[in-house]
Design a protein around this motif. Structure first.
Motif, PDB file in Angstrom:
ATOM      1  N   GLY A 197      26.687  32.948  48.688  1.00 42.54           N
ATOM      2  CA  GLY A 197      27.736  33.963  48.560  1.00 42.54           C
ATOM      3  C   GLY A 197      29.152  33.404  48.544  1.00 42.54           C
ATOM      4  O   GLY A 197      30.127  34.153  48.641  1.00 42.54           O
ATOM      5  N   ILE A 198      29.291  32.070  48.405  1.00 45.95           N
ATOM      6  CA  ILE A 198      30.651  31.509  48.349  1.00 45.95           C
ATOM      7  C   ILE A 198      31.336  31.927  47.046  1.00 45.95           C
ATOM      8  O   ILE A 198      30.677  32.114  46.022  1.00 45.95           O
ATOM      9  CB  ILE A 198      30.655  29.963  48.459  1.00 45.95           C
ATOM     10  N   ASP A 199      32.663  32.081  47.102  1.00 47.97           N
ATOM     11  CA  ASP A 199      33.408  32.314  45.856  1.00 47.97           C
ATOM     12  C   ASP A 199      34.344  31.149  45.543  1.00 47.97           C
ATOM     13  O   ASP A 199      35.025  31.125  44.514  1.00 47.97           O
ATOM     14  CB  ASP A 199      34.184  33.640  45.911  1.00 47.97           C
ATOM     15  N   THR A 200      34.360  30.157  46.451  1.00 47.21           N
ATOM     16  CA  THR A 200      35.240  28.997  46.298  1.00 47.21           C
ATOM     17  C   THR A 200      34.503  27.755  46.796  1.00 47.21           C
ATOM     18  O   THR A 200      33.823  27.816  47.820  1.00 47.21           O
ATOM     19  CB  THR A 200      36.536  29.199  47.138  1.00 47.21           C
ATOM     20  N   LEU A 205      29.472  19.628  35.449  1.00 50.01           N
ATOM     21  CA  LEU A 205      28.090  19.778  35.947  1.00 50.01           C
ATOM     22  C   LEU A 205      28.060  20.658  37.194  1.00 50.01           C
ATOM     23  O   LEU A 205      27.175  21.494  37.357  1.00 50.01           O
ATOM     24  CB  LEU A 205      27.497  18.403  36.273  1.00 50.01           C
ATOM     25  N   ILE A 206      29.049  20.463  38.084  1.00 43.49           N
ATOM     26  CA  ILE A 206      29.126  21.246  39.326  1.00 43.49           C
ATOM     27  C   ILE A 206      29.365  22.722  38.984  1.00 43.49           C
ATOM     28  O   ILE A 206      28.692  23.613  39.505  1.00 43.49           O
ATOM     29  CB  ILE A 206      30.234  20.703  40.253  1.00 43.49           C
ATOM     30  N   GLN A 207      30.311  22.976  38.076  1.00 41.21           N
ATOM     31  CA  GLN A 207      30.615  24.367  37.681  1.00 41.21           C
ATOM     32  C   GLN A 207      29.396  25.039  37.082  1.00 41.21           C
ATOM     33  O   GLN A 207      29.108  26.209  37.339  1.00 41.21           O
ATOM     34  CB  GLN A 207      31.768  24.381  36.664  1.00 41.21           C
ATOM     35  N   ASN A 208      28.656  24.287  36.291  1.00 40.11           N
ATOM     36  CA  ASN A 208      27.464  24.817  35.639  1.00 40.11           C
ATOM     37  C   ASN A 208      26.424  25.265  36.665  1.00 40.11           C
ATOM     38  O   ASN A 208      25.770  26.293  36.494  1.00 40.11           O
ATOM     39  CB  ASN A 208      26.882  23.733  34.722  1.00 40.11           C
ATOM     40  N   VAL A 209      26.285  24.509  37.748  1.00 35.49           N
ATOM     41  CA  VAL A 209      25.283  24.835  38.781  1.00 35.49           C
ATOM     42  C   VAL A 209      25.729  26.027  39.636  1.00 35.49           C
ATOM     43  O   VAL A 209      24.948  26.938  39.888  1.00 35.49           O
ATOM     44  CB  VAL A 209      24.986  23.616  39.687  1.00 35.49           C
ATOM     45  N   VAL A 210      26.987  26.042  40.077  1.00 31.01           N
ATOM     46  CA  VAL A 210      27.431  27.111  40.988  1.00 31.01           C
ATOM     47  C   VAL A 210      27.802  28.397  40.239  1.00 31.01           C
ATOM     48  O   VAL A 210      27.888  29.454  40.836  1.00 31.01           O
ATOM     49  CB  VAL A 210      28.607  26.670  41.890  1.00 31.01           C
ATOM     50  N   PRO A 252      30.130  30.497  36.923  1.00 33.63           N
ATOM     51  CA  PRO A 252      31.534  30.694  36.539  1.00 33.63           C
ATOM     52  C   PRO A 252      32.356  31.492  37.543  1.00 33.63           C
ATOM     53  O   PRO A 252      33.584  31.464  37.491  1.00 33.63           O
ATOM     54  CB  PRO A 252      31.430  31.450  35.207  1.00 33.63           C
ATOM     55  N   ASP A 253      31.683  32.195  38.458  1.00 35.31           N
ATOM     56  CA  ASP A 253      32.423  33.040  39.416  1.00 35.31           C
ATOM     57  C   ASP A 253      32.912  32.275  40.646  1.00 35.31           C
ATOM     58  O   ASP A 253      33.624  32.832  41.485  1.00 35.31           O
ATOM     59  CB  ASP A 253      31.550  34.220  39.876  1.00 35.31           C
ATOM     60  N   VAL A 254      32.518  31.014  40.767  1.00 38.38           N
ATOM     61  CA  VAL A 254      32.963  30.205  41.910  1.00 38.38           C
ATOM     62  C   VAL A 254      34.130  29.330  41.474  1.00 38.38           C
ATOM     63  O   VAL A 254      34.033  28.580  40.508  1.00 38.38           O
ATOM     64  CB  VAL A 254      31.808  29.329  42.455  1.00 38.38           C
ATOM     65  N   THR A 255      35.250  29.448  42.185  1.00 40.52           N
ATOM     66  CA  THR A 255      36.440  28.648  41.882  1.00 40.52           C
ATOM     67  C   THR A 255      36.296  27.259  42.498  1.00 40.52           C
ATOM     68  O   THR A 255      36.040  27.140  43.697  1.00 40.52           O
ATOM     69  CB  THR A 255      37.702  29.321  42.461  1.00 40.52           C
ATOM     70  N   LEU A 256      36.450  26.234  41.675  1.00 40.27           N
ATOM     71  CA  LEU A 256      36.380  24.859  42.186  1.00 40.27           C
ATOM     72  C   LEU A 256      37.783  24.370  42.555  1.00 40.27           C
ATOM     73  O   LEU A 256      38.725  24.536  41.785  1.00 40.27           O
ATOM     74  CB  LEU A 256      35.786  23.914  41.131  1.00 40.27           C
TER      75      LEU A 256
END
Length: 270
Positions: A177-180, A194-199, A201-205
């Motif tokens: 349930g993280i958003d960041t 690769l990290i963005q792809n796994v978590v 598009p709704d999670v801000t890196l």
């Protein structure tokens, strides 16, 4: 103190170049002197006392280059050595953890923040403590990802192997349930797609290194030590305790500097 003095950056390896990349973009007049301790990486599994000793060795090297500010472009070294370096040096010392924590709190809407970093950084609880100090209501979910740094250092960060390793390393965030998500190691932005792809598009890196350069820029202005002349006083210099060729291969690609060269130096063994 001359405003034309260089800024020193140090890291366990090539990861700190993600911080330098932002510095080259945001602070084009400043001279960068960078040292990566590739011969002794990864720092993550090492005891904090040892990381502190290595950080001092790199600091002494940079001080000989007459730097006006020190940037610890390594989360593990920031967690282990920042208070000690700040207490004993008479130049400003900036680490990557506070800026990354601040940016995560600002970005998160649901106060559920993930942190990925080396074992040393996670073990220190530096991110958790920094985030909770500013937002006591936050939930921080931390995960050590020890396999990520070797992927970057071996120049495999765009390979199919990297895709699999990243997917396995981030399993614990699937239903968190993280958003960041804080990229709490300066090597990790090279794995960003690769990290963005796994978590998803709704999670801000959050790139802690990029956020750090905002702080460097502020401090230069605040202390009135920014280089105000029309150009750099001297060329940027890059040093590594490992293979200069291996370092340059990754740096050329990442920094988009075709003429990039690195110099090998010895700091000590261990």
């Amino acid at each position: 103190m001359s405003n034309e003095q260089p800024i020193g950056f140090m890291d366990s390896g090539v990861g700190g170049l993600t911080v330098v990349k932002q510095a080259l973009k945001q602070l084009p007049r400043e001279t960068v002197i960078f040292i990566g301790d590739q011969a002794r990486l990864p720092y993550g599994p090492r005891p904090s006392e040892q990381v502190r000793a290595f950080s001092w060795q790199m600091t002494h090297f940079l001080l000989k280059q007459n730097i006006k500010m020190l940037v610890i472009a390594c989360n593990t070294a920031t967690a282990a050595a920042l208070p000690d370096l700040r207490a004993k040096l008479d130049i400003p010392v900036i680490g990557v953890i506070s800026p990354g924590s601040r940016a995560a709190i600002k970005a998160s809407k649901n106060h559920r923040i993930g942190v990925i970093a080396t074992e040393g950084t996670i073990r220190s609880n530096a991110y958790r403590d920094a985030i909770l100090a500013k937002d006591p209501g936050a939930t921080v979910i931390s995960q050590a990802c020890p396999k990520f740094v070797p992927l970057v250092e071996s120049n495999e960060y765009q390979s199919p192997v990297a895709k699999r390793v990243v997917a396995e390393g981030l399993q614990s965030f699937k239903h968190s349930g993280i958003d960041t998500l804080v990229l709490g190691c300066t090597h990790y932005p090279l794995l960003r797609p690769l990290i963005q792809n796994v978590v998803g598009p709704d999670v801000t890196l959050i790139d802690s290194g990029a956020e750090t350069v905002n702080g460097v820029s502020f401090m230069l202005d605040y202390l009135d030590i920014a280089n105000t002349s029309a150009q750099q006083a001297q060329p940027d210099q890059y040093y590594t305790t490992g293979s200069a060729d291996q370092f340059a291969t990754i740096a050329k690609n990442w920094l988009r500097l075709p003429d990039f060269t690195a110099t090998h130096i010895d700091l000590g063994r261990n």
